[in-house]
Design a protein around this motif. Sequence first.
Motif, PDB file in Angstrom:
ATOM      1  N   MET A   1       0.852  -1.194   0.000  1.00  0.00           N
ATOM      2  CA  MET A   1       0.000   0.000   0.000  1.00  0.00           C
ATOM      3  C   MET A   1       0.887   1.243   0.000  1.00  0.00           C
ATOM      4  SD  MET A   1      -3.393  -1.027   1.455  1.00  0.00           S
ATOM      5  CE  MET A   1      -3.652  -0.489   3.133  1.00  0.00           C
ATOM      6  N   ARG A  60      -4.729  -1.983  -4.590  1.00  0.00           N
ATOM      7  CA  ARG A  60      -4.063  -1.917  -3.289  1.00  0.00           C
ATOM      8  C   ARG A  60      -3.760  -0.493  -2.838  1.00  0.00           C
ATOM      9  NH1 ARG A  60      -0.632  -5.895  -1.769  1.00  0.00           N
ATOM     10  NH2 ARG A  60      -1.218  -7.986  -2.384  1.00  0.00           N
ATOM     11  N   ASP A  61      -4.286   0.480  -3.565  1.00  0.00           N
ATOM     12  CA  ASP A  61      -3.998   1.869  -3.199  1.00  0.00           C
ATOM     13  C   ASP A  61      -4.848   2.327  -2.015  1.00  0.00           C
ATOM     14  OD1 ASP A  61      -2.353   1.785  -5.347  1.00  0.00           O
ATOM     15  OD2 ASP A  61      -3.397   3.314  -6.527  1.00  0.00           O
TER      16      ASP A  61
END
Lengths: 277, 277
Positions: A1, A60-61
């Motif tokens: 992340m 996944r941000d």
Amino acid sequence: MSDVRRVFFVSDRTGITAEALGHSLLTQFDVVTEQATIPFIDSVEKSRGALKRIRAASARDLNRPIVFSTIIDQDVLAVLRDSKDIVLYDFFDTFIKSLESELKVPPQQIIGRSHGMADDSMYDIRIEAMNFALHHDDGATLRHYGRSDIILVGVSRSGKTPAALYLALQYGIYAANYPLTADDLVDNRFGSGLPQGLRHQKDKLFGLTIDPDRLHQIRQERRPNSRYAELRQCEYEVARAEAMFRRERVPYLDITTMSIEEIASTLIHQRGLSRRV
Amino acid sequence: MSDVRRVFFVSDRTGITAEALGHSLLTQFDVVTEQATIPFIDSVEKSRGALKRIRAASARDLNRPIVFSTIIDQDVLAVLRDSKDIVLYDFFDTFIKSLESELKVPPQQIIGRSHGMADDSMYDIRIEAMNFALHHDDGATLRHYGRSDIILVGVSRSGKTPAALYLALQYGIYAANYPLTADDLVDNRFGSGLPQGLRHQKDKLFGLTIDPDRLHQIRQERRPNSRYAELRQCEYEVARAEAMFRRERVPYLDITTMSIEEIASTLIHQRGLSRRV
């Protein structure tokens, strides 16, 4: 992340306009971005594909992806607009309604129309202008100077060729260029003025000049430790060239801190040239 | 007095972005326009000058002038925004507030920052790429092909040079180009495949092709009534070149109806190239 903001430029054509405006907006903010362009999104199916790609990349941000769009077709755009997991900045549709009421005619939603596609003459003009620039590069020939819209004059590596080619490819403008050689600059010392080949084209001349330190750096890259690249040589040539421009009343431009676009745009503006495309 | 709509593109830098988006919007409407660009409006004083010019030009028009702006500075923009006798479409400020709340940082209003000015390395990369394209034009030299990001292959006048130069100037991408000559195409007839010089660079090759009728038209402009320009010759060369691309599994693009921007953008997209600037 990661905290990097993911950014997409989505367009039904090349994406160049979305990139330019989106980039311009983003650089006003002190944020780190990861940018990608998704061009040629001209159907609902392709738009769905683009959305899929955007979602996969951002899965996944920490933050929602930012999407800058210049898509014209309402149905194609709707795929992105209806997706709440992206932030959409719509550069096109935002203005079209207001323009419609101002112009009092309905928009036609024709993709590609805005880009001069299928207009062979636009392509031809730019190619002709490019060929002209290539054939009249570095004083290769003095013939046909009469056909040029502008003749760029300057010492070696003062930005003449990129400016001439950019004027051709972006605007269809015919630009020749003439490099001031050692002979031109020495002659000049005795007051003989403009090089022979340029004297009858005085109204088309435009000088380019550059800071000697920067010129030294550029030439050093090209021919390290040559006399050509020496700082003293650069200082000498630039001083002589600028003296010539002033004495002969040739307008000139210092390109030291300018981008190629800015040089081209300034030349057009200062010379009152008209774009041909 | 006329019914033509007068349009201005006003920018604090070159105006290229304002022109591109404004033009794209306008071509959606069936109206006749008279367009002008006013670049480098980066002070309140210059903005007042621009407004004066706009008003003078439109004084006898039936409709208000339309102004597309990419001005960043609030005070400079305010001069235009507060003028009720123009219709302002503000491409920048329209989005900046929303972006601010999304990014959660304040905008900085730095003109020029968005254009990579004063960033010598951006200029250098594009110039280097342009020099590379010029020195590797028309197969002039096969050296340094290893440094190229892409090698464009095609018959004479299939758009290789403009594509290579545009890739360089716009994106800083290193593009070489190799013209398929009569020899290459005849050899090919006996199945000997790619020209010698290209065999070790196969992963970088990209073919350009073009409709023979259009090629005939382009060559006819260049060398009227030559064998080179004959339709039959064009048909022969294009067919051979495309056969070579297919057999050797070189991806290729038909540029017949494409603009230079579209060719460049498609090559980048299909090849997965990264812009260097």
